[in-house]
Design a protein around this motif. Structure first.
Motif, PDB file in Angstrom:
ATOM      1  N   ALA A 128      -3.590  14.892  -2.729  1.00 41.24           N
ATOM      2  CA  ALA A 128      -4.841  15.016  -3.483  1.00 41.24           C
ATOM      3  C   ALA A 128      -5.401  13.659  -3.892  1.00 41.24           C
ATOM      4  CB  ALA A 128      -4.613  15.878  -4.725  1.00 41.24           C
ATOM      5  N   ASP A 129      -4.532  12.730  -4.265  1.00 37.72           N
ATOM      6  CA  ASP A 129      -4.961  11.414  -4.760  1.00 37.72           C
ATOM      7  C   ASP A 129      -4.041  10.348  -4.159  1.00 37.72           C
ATOM      8  OD1 ASP A 129      -6.251   9.439  -6.205  1.00 37.72           O
ATOM      9  OD2 ASP A 129      -5.369  10.002  -8.133  1.00 37.72           O
ATOM     10  N   PRO A 130      -4.201  10.087  -2.863  1.00 40.27           N
ATOM     11  CA  PRO A 130      -3.254   9.217  -2.166  1.00 40.27           C
ATOM     12  C   PRO A 130      -3.425   7.734  -2.481  1.00 40.27           C
ATOM     13  CG  PRO A 130      -5.038   9.788  -0.703  1.00 40.27           C
ATOM     14  CD  PRO A 130      -5.248  10.580  -1.977  1.00 40.27           C
ATOM     15  N   ALA A 131      -2.444   6.978  -2.057  1.00 39.31           N
ATOM     16  CA  ALA A 131      -2.484   5.524  -2.169  1.00 39.31           C
ATOM     17  C   ALA A 131      -3.572   4.963  -1.267  1.00 39.31           C
ATOM     18  CB  ALA A 131      -1.131   4.936  -1.761  1.00 39.31           C
ATOM     19  N   VAL A 132      -4.132   3.838  -1.703  1.00 35.43           N
ATOM     20  CA  VAL A 132      -5.109   3.081  -0.917  1.00 35.43           C
ATOM     21  C   VAL A 132      -4.473   1.737  -0.606  1.00 35.43           C
ATOM     22  CG1 VAL A 132      -7.403   1.997  -0.937  1.00 35.43           C
ATOM     23  CG2 VAL A 132      -7.063   4.242  -1.998  1.00 35.43           C
ATOM     24  N   TRP A 133      -4.717   1.272   0.597  1.00 33.83           N
ATOM     25  CA  TRP A 133      -4.184  -0.006   1.056  1.00 33.83           C
ATOM     26  C   TRP A 133      -5.334  -0.911   1.466  1.00 33.83           C
ATOM     27  CZ3 TRP A 133       1.072  -0.709   0.939  1.00 33.83           C
ATOM     28  CH2 TRP A 133       1.838   0.458   0.766  1.00 33.83           C
ATOM     29  N   GLU A 134      -5.218  -2.201   1.148  1.00 40.78           N
ATOM     30  CA  GLU A 134      -6.167  -3.172   1.687  1.00 40.78           C
ATOM     31  C   GLU A 134      -5.518  -3.825   2.892  1.00 40.78           C
ATOM     32  OE1 GLU A 134      -9.045  -6.893   0.488  1.00 40.78           O
ATOM     33  OE2 GLU A 134      -7.206  -6.598  -0.698  1.00 40.78           O
ATOM     34  N   VAL A 135      -6.232  -3.803   4.009  1.00 42.26           N
ATOM     35  CA  VAL A 135      -5.776  -4.430   5.242  1.00 42.26           C
ATOM     36  C   VAL A 135      -6.740  -5.569   5.542  1.00 42.26           C
ATOM     37  CG1 VAL A 135      -5.377  -4.100   7.708  1.00 42.26           C
ATOM     38  CG2 VAL A 135      -4.876  -2.231   6.113  1.00 42.26           C
ATOM     39  N   MET A 136      -6.219  -6.763   5.666  1.00 44.90           N
ATOM     40  CA  MET A 136      -7.036  -7.928   5.991  1.00 44.90           C
ATOM     41  C   MET A 136      -6.933  -8.206   7.484  1.00 44.90           C
ATOM     42  SD  MET A 136      -8.158  -8.791   2.982  1.00 44.90           S
ATOM     43  CE  MET A 136      -8.747 -10.458   3.078  1.00 44.90           C
ATOM     44  N   GLU A 137      -7.998  -8.744   8.066  1.00 44.74           N
ATOM     45  CA  GLU A 137      -7.979  -9.044   9.491  1.00 44.74           C
ATOM     46  C   GLU A 137      -6.866 -10.032   9.827  1.00 44.74           C
ATOM     47  OE1 GLU A 137     -11.486 -10.925  11.023  1.00 44.74           O
ATOM     48  OE2 GLU A 137     -11.322 -12.608   9.668  1.00 44.74           O
ATOM     49  N   SER A 138      -6.431 -10.806   8.843  1.00 48.75           N
ATOM     50  CA  SER A 138      -5.366 -11.784   9.040  1.00 48.75           C
ATOM     51  C   SER A 138      -3.993 -11.133   9.144  1.00 48.75           C
ATOM     52  CB  SER A 138      -5.354 -12.772   7.870  1.00 48.75           C
ATOM     53  OG  SER A 138      -5.041 -12.080   6.664  1.00 48.75           O
ATOM     54  N   GLY A 139      -3.908  -9.847   8.834  1.00 49.25           N
ATOM     55  CA  GLY A 139      -2.635  -9.154   8.886  1.00 49.25           C
ATOM     56  C   GLY A 139      -1.999  -8.925   7.527  1.00 49.25           C
ATOM     57  N   ARG A 140      -2.626  -9.380   6.460  1.00 53.70           N
ATOM     58  CA  ARG A 140      -2.097  -9.120   5.119  1.00 53.70           C
ATOM     59  C   ARG A 140      -2.384  -7.675   4.732  1.00 53.70           C
ATOM     60  NH1 ARG A 140      -5.091 -11.537   0.466  1.00 53.70           N
ATOM     61  NH2 ARG A 140      -4.849  -9.708  -0.800  1.00 53.70           N
ATOM     62  N   VAL A 141      -1.394  -6.979   4.203  1.00 55.26           N
ATOM     63  CA  VAL A 141      -1.533  -5.587   3.778  1.00 55.26           C
ATOM     64  C   VAL A 141      -1.046  -5.493   2.335  1.00 55.26           C
ATOM     65  CG1 VAL A 141      -0.853  -3.195   4.232  1.00 55.26           C
ATOM     66  CG2 VAL A 141      -1.115  -4.790   6.146  1.00 55.26           C
ATOM     67  N   MET A 142      -1.877  -4.863   1.488  1.00 60.60           N
ATOM     68  CA  MET A 142      -1.556  -4.810   0.066  1.00 60.60           C
ATOM     69  C   MET A 142      -1.851  -3.420  -0.492  1.00 60.60           C
ATOM     70  SD  MET A 142      -3.020  -7.493  -2.761  1.00 60.60           S
ATOM     71  CE  MET A 142      -4.700  -6.918  -2.641  1.00 60.60           C
ATOM     72  N   HIS A 143      -0.928  -2.873  -1.271  1.00 62.81           N
ATOM     73  CA  HIS A 143      -1.130  -1.595  -1.946  1.00 62.81           C
ATOM     74  C   HIS A 143      -2.106  -1.778  -3.096  1.00 62.81           C
ATOM     75  CE1 HIS A 143       0.008   1.633  -4.843  1.00 62.81           C
ATOM     76  NE2 HIS A 143      -0.081   2.344  -3.736  1.00 62.81           N
TER      77      HIS A 143
END
Length: 186
Positions: A128-143
């Motif tokens: 219902a309210d899932p996690a969101v992730w930021e994905v950068m074109e450089s390959g960095r991934v952050m919750h």
């Protein structure tokens, strides 16, 4: 709590957050919500058949026109699209290791500048309210927290910006006219 109760709770958190923005004078007529048919069509364009309840509610509020809230981003039913998803997936490929479990079915919910993508893991789309992730074109991934937590932070910023304008006016400082336009002053 049942799935239906979780979905209702998630949608209510989004509505309550947006109400806080309206209470401080944010001009609700600057945004326009999308219909469920439009939301489902947008998701299908990314090859996704499920939109989590919290994000569906965000789209119902500002999915057709959300620029006054998400200025500078590609957001809503006019994008992100399949091409945007490919760019986000490419960023994940550069990351190598990350915590996103179902890349093929992820949902890109916004994009900024062609280098930053907010996504929901395909494995979490039924939440219902899932996690969101930021994905950068450089390959960095952050919750980035859940959908509702992210939307609540956006509303916190709307509330804080209004207060900054009030403070600037009281101090005789110049204001950003676009920022001031976003609010009612009566």
């Amino acid at each position: 709590m049942s799935r239906q109760a979780d979905e209702l709770d998630a949608a209510e958190r989004i509505r309550a957050a947006f109400q806080r923005a309206l209470v401080v004078g944010f001009r609700g007529e600057l945004v326009e919500g999308a219909t469920d048919v439009e939301i489902d069509g947008w998701a299908a364009g990314q090859g996704v058949g499920v939109v989590p309840a919290a994000f569906r509610e965000v789209m119902r509020i500002l999915g057709r026109q959300g620029g006054a809230v998400y200025a500078g981003t590609v957001f809503g039913i006019r994008g992100p699209d399949a091409e945007t998803k490919e760019m986000a997936v490419a960023g994940l490929a550069l990351a190598g290791e990350h915590s996103i479990r179902d890349v093929a079915n992820l949902l890109v919910i916004s994009e900024a500048g062609g280098y930053s993508f907010l996504v929901i893991d395909g494995a979490d789309l039924a939440d219902a309210d899932p996690a969101v992730w930021e994905v950068m074109e450089s390959g960095r991934v952050m919750h980035c927290g859940s959908v509702s937590e992210g939307f609540e932070r956006v509303v916190d910023d709307i509330v804080a910006r209004k207060q900054r304008i009030v403070d600037d006016r009281a101090a005789g400082r110049a204001e950003d006219r676009w920022e001031a336009f976003r609010y009612r002053w009566d």
